[in-house]
Design an enzyme around this catalytic site. Structure first.
Site, PDB file in Angstrom:
ATOM      1  N   ASP A   1       5.364   5.624  -4.035  1.00  0.00           N
ATOM      2  CA  ASP A   1       5.661   6.689  -4.414  1.00  0.00           C
ATOM      3  C   ASP A   1       4.237   7.390  -3.233  1.00  0.00           C
ATOM      4  O   ASP A   1       3.077   6.813  -3.832  1.00  0.00           O
ATOM      5  CB  ASP A   1       5.347   7.267  -5.931  1.00  0.00           C
ATOM      6  CG  ASP A   1       5.888   9.078  -6.222  1.00  0.00           C
ATOM      7  OD1 ASP A   1       5.778   9.395  -5.640  1.00  0.00           O
ATOM      8  OD2 ASP A   1       6.196   8.705  -7.211  1.00  0.00           O
TER       9      ASP A   1
ATOM     10  N   ASP B   1       6.726  12.773  -2.863  1.00  0.00           N
ATOM     11  CA  ASP B   1       6.029  14.030  -3.317  1.00  0.00           C
ATOM     12  C   ASP B   1       6.253  15.379  -2.551  1.00  0.00           C
ATOM     13  O   ASP B   1       5.535  15.106  -1.467  1.00  0.00           O
ATOM     14  CB  ASP B   1       4.724  13.574  -3.743  1.00  0.00           C
ATOM     15  CG  ASP B   1       4.626  14.669  -5.871  1.00  0.00           C
ATOM     16  OD1 ASP B   1       5.617  14.619  -6.235  1.00  0.00           O
ATOM     17  OD2 ASP B   1       3.892  15.576  -5.156  1.00  0.00           O
TER      18      ASP B   1
ATOM     19  N   GLU C   1      11.067  14.120  -1.375  1.00  0.00           N
ATOM     20  CA  GLU C   1      11.360  15.449  -2.775  1.00  0.00           C
ATOM     21  C   GLU C   1      11.451  16.750  -2.066  1.00  0.00           C
ATOM     22  O   GLU C   1      10.324  17.393  -2.629  1.00  0.00           O
ATOM     23  CB  GLU C   1      10.051  15.007  -3.904  1.00  0.00           C
ATOM     24  CG  GLU C   1      10.935  15.895  -5.730  1.00  0.00           C
ATOM     25  CD  GLU C   1       9.442  15.916  -6.490  1.00  0.00           C
ATOM     26  OE1 GLU C   1       9.728  16.611  -7.204  1.00  0.00           O
ATOM     27  OE2 GLU C   1       8.878  16.426  -5.837  1.00  0.00           O
TER      28      GLU C   1
ATOM     29  N   HIS D   1      10.823  12.181 -14.349  1.00  0.00           N
ATOM     30  CA  HIS D   1       9.733  12.082 -14.614  1.00  0.00           C
ATOM     31  C   HIS D   1       9.725  13.741 -14.582  1.00  0.00           C
ATOM     32  O   HIS D   1       8.535  13.687 -15.995  1.00  0.00           O
ATOM     33  CB  HIS D   1       8.899  11.398 -14.906  1.00  0.00           C
ATOM     34  CG  HIS D   1       8.239  11.419 -13.157  1.00  0.00           C
ATOM     35  ND1 HIS D   1       8.840  11.356 -11.661  1.00  0.00           N
ATOM     36  CD2 HIS D   1       7.387  12.181 -12.300  1.00  0.00           C
ATOM     37  CE1 HIS D   1       8.155  12.632 -11.066  1.00  0.00           C
ATOM     38  NE2 HIS D   1       7.663  12.503 -11.441  1.00  0.00           N
ATOM     39  N   ASP D   2      10.169  14.295 -14.323  1.00  0.00           N
ATOM     40  CA  ASP D   2       9.386  15.883 -14.211  1.00  0.00           C
ATOM     41  C   ASP D   2      11.259  16.586 -15.080  1.00  0.00           C
ATOM     42  O   ASP D   2      10.317  17.651 -15.289  1.00  0.00           O
ATOM     43  CB  ASP D   2      10.006  16.822 -13.273  1.00  0.00           C
ATOM     44  CG  ASP D   2       8.420  16.105 -12.186  1.00  0.00           C
ATOM     45  OD1 ASP D   2       7.629  15.422 -12.986  1.00  0.00           O
ATOM     46  OD2 ASP D   2       8.754  15.430 -10.935  1.00  0.00           O
TER      47      ASP D   2
HETATM   48  C1  GLC Z   1       5.903  16.305  -8.195  1.00  0.00           C
HETATM   49  C2  GLC Z   1       6.145  14.804  -8.767  1.00  0.00           C
HETATM   50  C3  GLC Z   1       5.098  15.475 -10.798  1.00  0.00           C
HETATM   51  C4  GLC Z   1       4.063  16.414 -10.005  1.00  0.00           C
HETATM   52  C5  GLC Z   1       4.289  17.151  -8.698  1.00  0.00           C
HETATM   53  C6  GLC Z   1       2.620  17.595  -8.417  1.00  0.00           C
HETATM   54  O1  GLC Z   1       6.991  17.250  -7.805  1.00  0.00           O
HETATM   55  O2  GLC Z   1       7.074  14.255  -9.370  1.00  0.00           O
HETATM   56  O3  GLC Z   1       5.540  15.182 -11.416  1.00  0.00           O
HETATM   57  O4  GLC Z   1       3.152  16.584 -10.576  1.00  0.00           O
HETATM   58  O5  GLC Z   1       4.529  16.299  -7.872  1.00  0.00           O
HETATM   59  O6  GLC Z   1       2.414  15.778  -7.433  1.00  0.00           O
END
Ligand code: GLC
Ligand code: MG
Length: 562
Positions: A96, A203, A266, A326-327
């Protein structure tokens, strides 16, 4: 075809996968100990959420050093061993990468905030208080908001300026308009690529650039009256800002310096915008396609979206699908809530199985979330035990926003602490109440289990070219609740997938497709006899089946379909 196209990605949330040192938090040695399990899932790559040094205000998404491992997870030597052990089993490893922001504890930021004339000052986004009366900390530079709730600016009294953050205040955002920042981040990528890492999940990649003039974001005319401030504005100056594609191209160029590496971004955007992040084959190898997370569990709606997505992909753009991460609330919880009819959620009518069948038979790379293979559900966590900064910052939205429920420890067996950590240890988040019944060990021994169903699906996908690389053609049985499609490739058997998302059974007659019979290969219902010959059959509520059309091997002009 590349491994990241034909393969299956499996996301590990490292805090919650396997603890090896009884501190209640998962770690790299824990993952190493479970590689054989992962291999037996017939997956091809693991994506591990951040394992870098971090104060853990956002559980690792606040990186304090991009080129090391947090002692909680192990050491660089442990990581190298994980990589070697994974590779020796034919498993790829995706890390990541969190380039949009660092932790406030990153040395760049401690330098940056130390004085206005520090050479690293402009590595971050610092702004003066707006003109006006009142204490400076109340005079925000503009109206930008954070995804976690609250203003996107935090005042730093020592130097009298605000810094910008779209997430937690401990996650200051980097300034990619500063000439040194991108090259430094590219070097961080090379650090891991040189070690042999196979790719990155990047991310919030579409947020990396911000408006150069720091203009106020306009009101969102579609916002509900009770929408939170973040949703009341349109994010045109903090997301997808002009120049972002060029930045991503430079990241991609680094991956292209190496063989067979990949980057998945993402990106939460509507499909027309999402697909622009493929670039001309020179940006993300794949921008994550999250629509199955947002869409209602409805066959017509999902079928329409698949067509829309397939139609929007640029030439050479390879599709991908995601059910959870995980979100997001666990898919099993989401679909079990959404399906209402007698007998639902029994083994034979479990929509969680149906959802996995959808994910693992669509055209494009599936990304699975740890624990979904055993049907893990959201674990209710009371506000007093809440760990997630996004929920703590907006407690009124805790039910909707809390991300702890989908991050609970993996359920390995029926022993105290589910085999996740030592019996005497305290797991960092509570275990599911049903872990003694729902766990890997119990399911491994049960031929009718979700785990064995998942493995049958992944095994079939891996073995069959039509499923792992073939074309997609939709099929209309004229039944609103039924989603059906062909997966075909010249020179191989064809597959027909028929999924009943509704609460009533339906007669599926293959004659409608001009086919006399096909082979029933797999059903979500372990009681259905497979393999067997099918002509017309009744598809139960929440049941999905995969049928094979043999004899199509030598031709792509089979009678009937497609
Ligand atoms: C992304 C991650 C999330 C995190 C955010 C800030 O969306 O998946 O878990 O809180 O970025 O880094
Ligand atoms: Mg540990």
């Amino acid at each position: 075809m590349n491994w990241w196209q034909t393969g299956i990605i499996y996301q590990i949330y490292p805090r919650s996968f396997q603890d090896s040192d009884a501190d209640g938090v998962g770690d790299l040695n824990g993952v190493i100990g479970r590689l054989d399990y992962l291999k037996a899932l017939h997956i091809d790559a693991i994506w591990i959420s951040p394992i870098y040094p971090s104060p853990m205000h956002d559980f690792g998404y606040d990186v304090a050093d991009y080129c090391d491992i947090h002692p909680l997870f192990g050491t660089l030597a442990d990581f190298d061993r994980l990589l070697a052990e994974a590779h020796s089993r034919g498993l790829k490893v995706i890390l990541d990468l969190v380039p949009n922001h660092t932790s406030e504890e990153h040395s760049w930021f401690t330098e940056s905030r130390s004085s206005r004339d520090n050479p690293k000052r402009d590595y971050y986004l610092w702004r003066d208080p707006a003109p006006g009366d009142g204490p400076p900390e109340t005079r925000l530079p503009n109206n930008w908001q954070t995804h976690f709730g609250g203003d996107a600016w935090t005042y730093d009294a020592a130097t009298g300026q605000f810094y910008m953050h779209q997430f937690h205040r401990s996650q200051p955002e980097l300034n990619y308009r500063h000439p040194e920042v991108l090259p430094a981040m590219l070097d961080n990528m090379r650090f891991w690529l040189d070690r042999g890492v196979d790719g990155f999940r990047v991310d919030v990649i579409w947020l990396m650039l911000k408006d150069e003039q720091f203009r106020d974001e306009p009101a969102n005319p579609h916002a509900a009256a009770d929408a939170r401030p973040f949703d009341r504005i349109q994010h045109i100056y903090t997301a997808g800002v002009e120049g972002i594609h060029d930045l991503i191209r430079q990241m991609r160029a680094v991956l292209d310096e190496y063989d067979e590496r990949m980057m998945v971004g993402e990106i939460y955007l509507p499909v027309e915008q999402l697909v622009t992040y493929y670039g001309d084959g020179d940006e993300c190898h794949m921008p994550f396609n999250f629509q199955l997370i947002n869409l209602p569990w409805n066959a017509r709606v999902i079928g329409d979206y698949i067509r829309q997505y397939e139609g929007a992909l640029p030439t050479g753009g390879w599709p991908n699908w995601v059910l959870g991460n995980h979100d997001q609330h666990r898919i099993a919880t989401r679909v079990r809530k959404e399906t209402e009819f007698p007998g639902r959620n029994s083994v034979s009518g479990d929509p969680a199985r149906l959802a996995q069948m959808l994910l693992l038979t669509l055209r494009g790379t599936p990304t699975c979330y740890y624990g979904d293979e055993i049907g893990m559900e959201d674990v209710p966590i009371p506000l007093e035990q809440c760990m997630d900064p996004a929920a703590l910052q907006q407690p009124e939205l805790f039910e909707v926003w809390g991300r702890d429920p989908e991050r609970t420890p993996m359920q390995w067996d029926a022993s105290p602490n589910a085999g996740f950590t030592a019996p005497e240890a305290t797991p960092w988040l509570p275990l599911a109440a049903d872990y003694r019944a729902r766990n890997v060990a119990a399911q491994a021994d049960d031929p009718a289990s979700m785990l064995n169903f998942f493995r049958a699906l992944t095994e079939l996908r891996r073995a069959e070219p039509a499923l792992n690389r073939g074309d997609y053609h939709d099929v209309d049985f004229g039944i609103d609740d039924v989603l059906a499609y062909w997966r075909t490739t010249p020179g191989s058997d064809w597959y027909l997938v028929v999924l009943n998302l509704g609460g009533a059974s339906h007669l599926i007659d293959l004659a409608r497709l001009g086919i006399a019979e096909a082979q029933m290969m797999l059903s979500t219902d372990p009681a259905r006899v497979t393999p067997g010959i099918a002509t017309a059959f009744s598809l139960a509520a929440n049941e999905g089946v995969i049928l094979r059309l043999p004899g199509s091997s030598d031709t792509d002009t089979q009678d009937g379909y497609p």
